[in-house]
Design a protein around this motif. Structure first.
Motif, short mmCIF file in Angstrom:
data_model
loop_
_atom_site.label_atom_id
_atom_site.label_comp_id
_atom_site.label_asym_id
_atom_site.label_seq_id
_atom_site.Cartn_x
_atom_site.Cartn_y
_atom_site.Cartn_z
N SER A 136 0.84 -1.20 0.00
CA SER A 136 0.00 0.00 0.00
C SER A 136 0.88 1.25 0.00
O SER A 136 1.83 1.34 0.78
CB SER A 136 -0.89 0.02 1.24
OG SER A 136 -1.72 -1.10 1.27
N PRO A 137 0.55 2.22 -0.85
CA PRO A 137 1.30 3.48 -0.85
C PRO A 137 0.80 4.39 0.27
O PRO A 137 -0.26 4.15 0.85
CB PRO A 137 0.97 4.07 -2.22
CG PRO A 137 -0.40 3.55 -2.51
CD PRO A 137 -0.46 2.18 -1.90
N PRO A 138 1.54 5.47 0.56
CA PRO A 138 1.06 6.44 1.54
C PRO A 138 -0.25 7.07 1.05
O PRO A 138 -0.50 7.14 -0.17
CB PRO A 138 2.16 7.50 1.61
CG PRO A 138 3.29 6.97 0.83
CD PRO A 138 2.83 5.83 0.00
N TYR A 175 1.99 13.53 6.87
CA TYR A 175 0.72 13.58 7.59
C TYR A 175 0.90 12.83 8.90
O TYR A 175 1.83 12.03 9.04
CB TYR A 175 -0.45 13.05 6.76
CG TYR A 175 -0.32 11.63 6.25
CD1 TYR A 175 -0.80 10.56 6.99
CD2 TYR A 175 0.27 11.36 5.02
CE1 TYR A 175 -0.69 9.26 6.53
CE2 TYR A 175 0.38 10.07 4.55
CZ TYR A 175 -0.11 9.01 5.30
OH TYR A 175 -0.01 7.73 4.84
N PRO A 176 0.05 13.07 9.90
CA PRO A 176 0.29 12.56 11.25
C PRO A 176 0.54 11.06 11.38
O PRO A 176 1.43 10.66 12.11
CB PRO A 176 -0.98 12.96 12.01
CG PRO A 176 -1.47 14.17 11.30
CD PRO A 176 -1.14 13.93 9.84
N ASP A 177 -0.19 10.21 10.69
CA ASP A 177 -0.03 8.76 10.86
C ASP A 177 0.76 8.10 9.74
O ASP A 177 0.67 6.90 9.53
CB ASP A 177 -1.42 8.11 10.96
CG ASP A 177 -2.12 8.45 12.25
OD1 ASP A 177 -1.43 8.76 13.25
OD2 ASP A 177 -3.37 8.41 12.27
N GLU A 228 3.94 7.26 9.40
CA GLU A 228 4.82 6.16 9.80
C GLU A 228 4.02 4.92 10.21
O GLU A 228 4.44 3.80 9.94
CB GLU A 228 5.77 6.59 10.91
CG GLU A 228 6.87 7.49 10.38
CD GLU A 228 7.99 7.73 11.38
OE1 GLU A 228 8.16 6.93 12.31
OE2 GLU A 228 8.69 8.74 11.21
N ILE A 229 2.89 5.12 10.85
CA ILE A 229 2.03 3.99 11.20
C ILE A 229 1.54 3.31 9.92
O ILE A 229 1.55 2.08 9.82
CB ILE A 229 0.85 4.44 12.08
CG1 ILE A 229 1.37 4.87 13.45
CG2 ILE A 229 -0.20 3.34 12.21
CD1 ILE A 229 0.35 5.56 14.32
N ASP A 230 1.14 4.11 8.94
CA ASP A 230 0.71 3.55 7.65
C ASP A 230 1.85 2.77 7.00
O ASP A 230 1.63 1.71 6.40
CB ASP A 230 0.21 4.65 6.72
CG ASP A 230 -1.13 5.23 7.15
OD1 ASP A 230 -1.78 4.65 8.05
OD2 ASP A 230 -1.52 6.27 6.58
N CYS A 231 3.06 3.29 7.10
CA CYS A 231 4.23 2.60 6.54
C CYS A 231 4.43 1.25 7.23
O CYS A 231 4.66 0.23 6.57
CB CYS A 231 5.47 3.48 6.68
SG CYS A 231 6.96 2.75 5.98
#
Length: 81
Positions: A3-5, A11-13, A15-18
């Motif tokens: 999944s891409p950013p 944006y705030p999350d 790194e969590i998305d990464c």
């Protein structure tokens, strides 16, 4: 598929998305290593060492790039090294 950013900019999350995007691949690597006979501790320690080695490599590359940029600027200015 990774999944891409959600956005190209910060944006705030982000790194969590990464981390969430990386999780399936990470688990696949760990599972493959365990199936091959490595212990979980060996796998985790080796991953830490790989990350540390990559950090050293990135810092060294940045240092070399900075030195090259200075040398190029000096050459453009007509100064000998």
């Amino acid at each position: 598929m990774i999944s891409p950013p959600r956005r190209a900019s910060a944006y705030p999350d982000r790194e969590i998305d990464c981390q969430e995007a990386m999780e399936p691949g990470f688990q696949a690597i760990v599972d493959c290593m365990l199936e091959a006979g490595w212990t979980r501790g060996e796998v985790i320690r080796s991953l830490r060492r790989l990350i540390a080695a990559d950090n050293v490599t990135q810092k060294e590359n940045a240092r070399v790039e900075a030195e090259l940029a200075i040398a190029r600027a000096m050459l453009r200015a007509g100064k000998a090294l």
